[in-house]
Enzyme design. Sequence first.
Site, PDB file in Angstrom:
ATOM      1  N   ASP A  80     -63.343  71.365  37.686  1.00 47.70           N
ATOM      2  CA  ASP A  80     -63.256  69.904  37.650  1.00 47.70           C
ATOM      3  C   ASP A  80     -63.414  69.302  36.260  1.00 47.70           C
ATOM      4  O   ASP A  80     -62.681  68.410  35.861  1.00 47.70           O
ATOM      5  CB  ASP A  80     -64.331  69.351  38.591  1.00 47.70           C
ATOM      6  N   ASP A  83     -67.986  71.829  34.079  1.00 48.00           N
ATOM      7  CA  ASP A  83     -68.696  72.800  34.927  1.00 48.00           C
ATOM      8  C   ASP A  83     -67.660  73.624  35.706  1.00 48.00           C
ATOM      9  O   ASP A  83     -66.473  73.561  35.413  1.00 48.00           O
ATOM     10  CB  ASP A  83     -69.655  72.066  35.877  1.00 48.00           C
ATOM     11  N   TYR A 115     -69.352  63.504  43.769  1.00 41.68           N
ATOM     12  CA  TYR A 115     -68.164  62.714  44.090  1.00 41.68           C
ATOM     13  C   TYR A 115     -68.311  62.029  45.439  1.00 41.68           C
ATOM     14  O   TYR A 115     -67.591  62.315  46.381  1.00 41.68           O
ATOM     15  CB  TYR A 115     -66.909  63.594  44.028  1.00 41.68           C
ATOM     16  N   GLU A 167     -67.858  64.484  28.005  1.00 37.33           N
ATOM     17  CA  GLU A 167     -67.284  65.397  28.990  1.00 37.33           C
ATOM     18  C   GLU A 167     -65.870  64.926  29.351  1.00 37.33           C
ATOM     19  O   GLU A 167     -65.597  63.734  29.375  1.00 37.33           O
ATOM     20  CB  GLU A 167     -68.155  65.437  30.263  1.00 37.33           C
TER      21      GLU A 167
END
Length: 517
Positions: free
Chosen positions: A92, A95, A244, A490
């Site tokens: 994703d 990670d 999420y 990120e």
Amino acid sequence: MKERKQLGVLGIPKLHLHQRNYLLLIFIFIFMITFPVIQAFDYAEALAKSLLYFESQRSGRLPYDQRVSWRHNSGLTDGLEQGVDLVGGYYDAGDHVKFGFPLAFTLTMLSWSVIEYSEQISDLGEYKHALKAIKWGTDYLIKTHTSPNVLWAQVGDGDADHYCWQRSEDMTTSRRAYKIDEKNPGSDLAGETAAAMAAASIVFRKSNPHYSLLLLHHAMQVFEFGDRYRGKYDSSVPEAKNYYASVSGYKDELLWGALWLFKATGNEDYFNYVIKNADSFGGTGWAITEFSWDMKYAGVQIIASMLLMEAKTKEETVILKQYRSKAEHYLCACLNKTHKNNVDRTKGGLLYVRQWNNMQYVSAAAFLLTLYADYLQNSNQRLHCEKGLVGPQEMITFAKSQVDYILGSNPIGMSYLVGFGSKYPMKVHHRGSSVVSYRENDEFISCTQGYHNWYGREEPNPNVLMGALVGGPDNHDQFRDKRYDYMQSEACLYNAAPLVGIFAKLHHLNNFSVASQ
Ligand SMILES: *[C@@H]1O[C@H](CO)[C@@H](O)[C@H](O)[C@H]1NC(C)=O
Ligand SMILES: *[C@@H]1O[C@H](CO)[C@@H](O)[C@H](O)[C@H]1NC(C)=O
């Protein structure tokens, strides 16, 4: 007679040549600090790089034509514990969890980019790469749909995964897989997965008709499952909730799935579904200024407004116009053209929705603006905003300003597309990028060794996460290039997906205007 300084027009003293040169330099200097980065960007290069990013995120057995060479095979036993083959797909972000919900949204947006801008992408020689980026994801989605009413939602556990700083090639954390089914429904996940598969089926219709039909078959089945067994997926898969959570519920994804299925099949049932549920599902009620992996209403409303020609009755026309008025609200809010609910901007001009990974909203908004501008242009219309009419050119110009901000036209001259330009984030919050490449050193690096030896280092990441779009600056246009700052540094799959279409479009515009001069 007293010598007087000769005066030029407006009474400004006439200057000697060297003085004038001096003044000119001052003017140039002032101009440069006022408009620091007026420059043309190479969108073709940006497009090629953004597609490379998807290769860095690949899970599974890497193919012979893998171009990102610091990556290696990983996640080869995904699904094994549960007796299903879930090898493949994409990690994703920084990670190694394979979260199905944002992945499906990514694939819908990638497919949409290719559907709208296939010619422009082809002209740049990137069409094959774009299709491969989609197929790597849709092959996995097909695997996750193991029977009509079973869909695997996630592989890996966020908490366990985040406890480690490890290359995917060394992963020792849980690879448990989680599913939704009749008893544990997830209409949001199913709706988005149906949308992704339906959109991809359009992409592959010509080049791979068999695959296209396979995708469509799964899309229809998944949609039916999601529609019949209603519920939010994060209630069925609580492991997804901290990462999420489906805050907007599942109704937007059901409308979204139905619209994409209508686009893919032309089947009236899906059209009627979008009309019939317009009000009760919030499709014509919600006026929202965010479009994201969770919040699909703006996308739904924009597609629905482009279907006005399909209306056969007065009632259908009325409903589609309601969709359109909400779509316009979203676009006008991005353009600062509503009276009250505009999207905030930073001083540097960047759309600003929230602190954490703001760039995802920017790339998604720029995509919708570009797409709708094209639609208005082709149908000879303009956008109706509270503050007046807006033409397609103004919309494109604004979308371009957002993309240019991303590429370095911003107060600190930072490109937020990694590997693009001369100044870009060097310490992206990404496990694989920040640890020595497996190819260079395949000695096992444990869960905590990664934290000790690599995470806290002051040096730049050893592997450039080429083409990734990071979370981006704060509301003062400032950016901390720190590995620990996951809100800013990120990158996520869904940040980059809409860029593929916009880069291709902007390159085409650039090239066209140069050629026609
Ligand atoms: C948005 O519009 C308002 C009023 O029309 C104006 O004062 C403001 O400067 C605008 N903001 C930007 C960022 O253009
Ligand atoms: C750009 O324009 C040139 C000159 O008109 C043309 O030859 C070239 O094919 C164009 N390239 C792309 C990628 O559109």
